[in-house]
Design an enzyme around this catalytic site. Structure first.
Site, mmCIF file in Angstrom:
data_model
loop_
_atom_site.group_PDB
_atom_site.id
_atom_site.type_symbol
_atom_site.label_atom_id
_atom_site.label_comp_id
_atom_site.label_asym_id
_atom_site.label_seq_id
_atom_site.Cartn_x
_atom_site.Cartn_y
_atom_site.Cartn_z
ATOM 1 N N GLY A 99 5.629 -12.037 -6.980
ATOM 2 C CA GLY A 99 5.809 -13.189 -6.360
ATOM 3 C C GLY A 99 7.041 -14.108 -6.862
ATOM 4 C CB CYS A 142 5.358 -9.035 -11.899
ATOM 5 S SG CYS A 142 7.013 -10.054 -11.941
ATOM 6 C CE1 TYR A 143 3.122 -17.093 -9.867
ATOM 7 C CE2 TYR A 143 1.464 -15.852 -8.774
ATOM 8 C CZ TYR A 143 1.970 -16.987 -9.024
ATOM 9 O OH TYR A 143 1.296 -18.319 -9.031
ATOM 10 C CG HIS A 167 7.861 -5.009 -9.701
ATOM 11 N ND1 HIS A 167 7.126 -5.682 -8.579
ATOM 12 C CD2 HIS A 167 8.593 -6.165 -10.202
ATOM 13 C CE1 HIS A 167 7.364 -6.967 -8.789
ATOM 14 N NE2 HIS A 167 8.314 -7.235 -9.492
ATOM 15 C CD GLU A 178 5.515 -2.921 -7.107
ATOM 16 O OE1 GLU A 178 5.210 -2.673 -8.191
ATOM 17 O OE2 GLU A 178 5.576 -4.373 -6.780
ATOM 18 C CB SER A 193 14.363 3.360 22.986
ATOM 19 O OG SER A 193 13.890 3.930 21.830
ATOM 20 N N GLY A 198 13.032 6.788 21.453
ATOM 21 C CA GLY A 198 13.172 7.270 20.169
ATOM 22 C C GLY A 198 11.921 7.049 19.676
ATOM 23 C CG ASP A 233 10.878 3.818 15.018
ATOM 24 O OD1 ASP A 233 10.529 4.720 14.460
ATOM 25 O OD2 ASP A 233 11.770 3.205 14.531
ATOM 26 C CB SER A 234 9.866 2.514 21.210
ATOM 27 O OG SER A 234 10.444 3.474 21.757
ATOM 28 C CB SER A 235 7.536 7.545 21.331
ATOM 29 O OG SER A 235 8.971 7.500 22.004
ATOM 30 C CE LYS A 246 12.788 6.872 12.063
ATOM 31 N NZ LYS A 246 12.951 6.138 13.049
#
Ligand code: XMP
Length: 513
Positions: A52, A79-80, A170, A172, A223, A225, A227-229, A369
């Site tokens: 952070g 880290c933090y 980090h 990650e 759309s 696409g 993501d929205s689907s 994604k």
């Protein structure tokens, strides 16, 4: 399950992503919400304290409840998270004074070895990613050092008895190549067997959507696409017909696209869907317009108007669903100005929620994604649909430089369909990030049979990319290009010349406008 206490690092979501890759279920909670009561209810099997921007040296710097260290479960501070842990357990943190480390650093192991670093060091040192101003100056009682770097003498520390681990770097991020191994060692130590799946994510997401929405109505702009689907199918599974989708057909879609979307959602999934056929409106307003930015603005404005008109017909709608992904969240936070903001705001129908007094449902906000694709597969969406290349909001308008006419759009659609068919036949579709045809605003002379032709030229585009921010052209073979050019000229009336665009991004962009 594992609890990640978020202290506001830019990369906290990556911790969650890495854990999901290890098939471990986790939840991220902002530090403010982590109270003793939450810890009781959550009953974590392990806790990770994220990085952070704050300094533990500051008054009122964020802290987890002391109880985190009394649960008897493994805790990893990053880290933090490391610094706050040391400070709270009796160590000492100092402000960076010339010892700050940002970026690449190398950690060397000490003589004593620990399981956390098992299989970790490929050589005698391992690359890590650091980003810290402050550093630990004195360890808390019970802790020892197991790895050091030039700027962080306490790069890896642990209290083995209590199973508290704390690292300055980090693990990650991508630039700590062995970071995944470290996290894997941590979760194994905590007793996770790694049997969590996308199926479990789906169940949890459905529970959260139900909790958020109650019995209110939700509208979702589709759309076509991925993501929205995926968002729509997931939300429909959660709340059934409380969801209505609106699909705006602006007349700038690819061949067969509108039918495909409508059939899939209405017929296969039984999702209530309004097919807003507004081709006349969009093409009418775009008539005679050739400036790219003007085109984009017209489309953006009409899109919002049209969406609003249809959404207003849905009585009692209180939520707007969006397929916002985690990278969209980061980008909209970290970029100011520039084209990416416009791209994102159009993509996510920016401004609409406030204008319509709607709250947002964004069930994919934490996903990347490839995870959305995995979730889509889990929900039974066909692979051919899930693997589709991205398609821009303004559609074919920005693949038709100059004035848009119905004739050009029709030629473009047919050429694009042949090109994509070629790519699929040659098994290249999944290797390519995005491919399309642009129709050029010039006619050129050709000869076919014994006659003269005077038809449009087109350009093929195909790029490789990770995120669309940078891209390179795809190295098709000459045979492929030759065969494709021949097919397009033979099969598409109106085109007599085919070129291949070999510009990378930058300096070019992926789309032509
Ligand atoms: P450019 O042309 O900027 O495109 O290199 C990068 C990626 O973004 C897509 N793109 C858009 N997507 N609305 C969208 O939703 C837009 O206005 C838009 N403009 C470009 C483009 O297809 C490529 O994948």
């Amino acid at each position: 399950r594992l609890l990640i206490v978020d202290f506001g690092s830019q990369v906290t979501q990556l911790i969650a992503r890495r854990l999901r890759e290890l098939n471990v279920y986790c939840e991220i909670k902002p530090f403010q919400s982590v109270t003793d009561a939450l810890l009781d209810e959550f009953a974590p099997k392990a806790v990770i304290l994220s990085g952070g921007p704050a300094s533990v040296r500051d008054e009122n710097s964020p802290r987890p409840p002391q109880k985190v260290f009394e649960l008897g479960v493994p805790v990893l501070g990053i880290c933090y998270g490391q610094q706050v842990m040391m400070q709270m357990l009796g160590g000492h943190v100092e402000r960076g004074d010339g010892t700050s480390e940002f970026g690449r650093a190398f950690v060397t192991p000490t003589e004593a070895r620990i399981d956390l670093l098992d299989r970790w060091f490929a050589a005698d040192r391992e690359q890590v990613w650091m980003s810290h101003g402050d550093h630990v100056a004195r360890l808390a009682p019970g802790f020892a050092v197991y790895g050091t770097s030039p700027g962080a003498p306490f790069a890896v520390t642990a209290d083995l008895e209590r199973r508290f681990y704390a690292v300055q770097f980090h693990p990650e991020v991508h630039h700590t190549p062995a970071g995944r191994t470290l996290l894997e060692n941590f979760v194994r130590d905590a007793g996770f067997s790694g049997d969590w799946t996308m199926g479990a994510y789906r169940e949890e997401a459905i529970r959260l959507i139900r909790e958020q929405v109650g019995d209110a109505k939700v509208i979702c702009g589709l759309s076509g696409g991925v993501d929205s689907s995926v968002a729509a199918v997931l939300i429909h599974e959660a709340i059934g017909d409380q969801l209505t989708c609106v699909f705006v057909d602006h007349g700038l879609l690819r061949q067969g696209e509108a039918d495909e979307v409508v059939t899939m959602f209405r017929d296969n999934y039984n999702i209530p869907l309004i097919h807003a056929d507004e081709q006349e409106l969009f093409l009418g307003e775009l008539d005679g317009v050739s400036d790219p930015e003007t085109k984009r603005k017209i489309i953006g404005r009409l899109f919002i108007d049209v969406f609003q008109k249809y959404a207003n017909e849905i009585e009692g709608a209180a939520f707007l669903a969006q397929g916002t992904l985690y990278p969209d969240v980061i980008e909209s936070v970290s970029f100011s100005g520039g084209p990416s903001v416009t791209i994102k705001s159009h993509h996510n129908v920016g401004g609409l929620p406030e204008k319509m007094g709607l709250k947002l449902v964004e069930p994919l906000r934490e996903l990347f994604k490839d995870e959305v694709r995995a979730l889509g597969r889990e929900l039974g969406l066909p692979d051919s649909f899930i693997g589709r290349h991205p398609f821009p909001g303004p559609g074919l308008a920005i693949r038709c430089p100059g004035e848009i006419t119905r004739e050009k759009l029709e030629i473009l659609r047919r050429a694009d369909a042949v090109y994509i068919d070629q790519i699929r036949r040659h098994g290249l579709y999944d290797e390519i990030w995005q491919a399309f045809v642009a129709i050029l605003p010039v006619r050129t002379v050709g000869v076919m049979g014994d006659g003269r032709t005077y038809d449009f030229a087109c350009a093929l585009r195909a790029v490789t990319s990770v995120d669309g921010m940078t891209a390179d052209y795809y190295p098709f073979t000459h045979e492929f290009l030759g065969e494709t050019a021949t097919r397009i000229i033979n099969e598409v009336k109106g085109i007599n010349r085919v070129t291949y665009d070999i510009t990378s991004k930058p300096p070019g962009t992926i789309e032509w406008e």
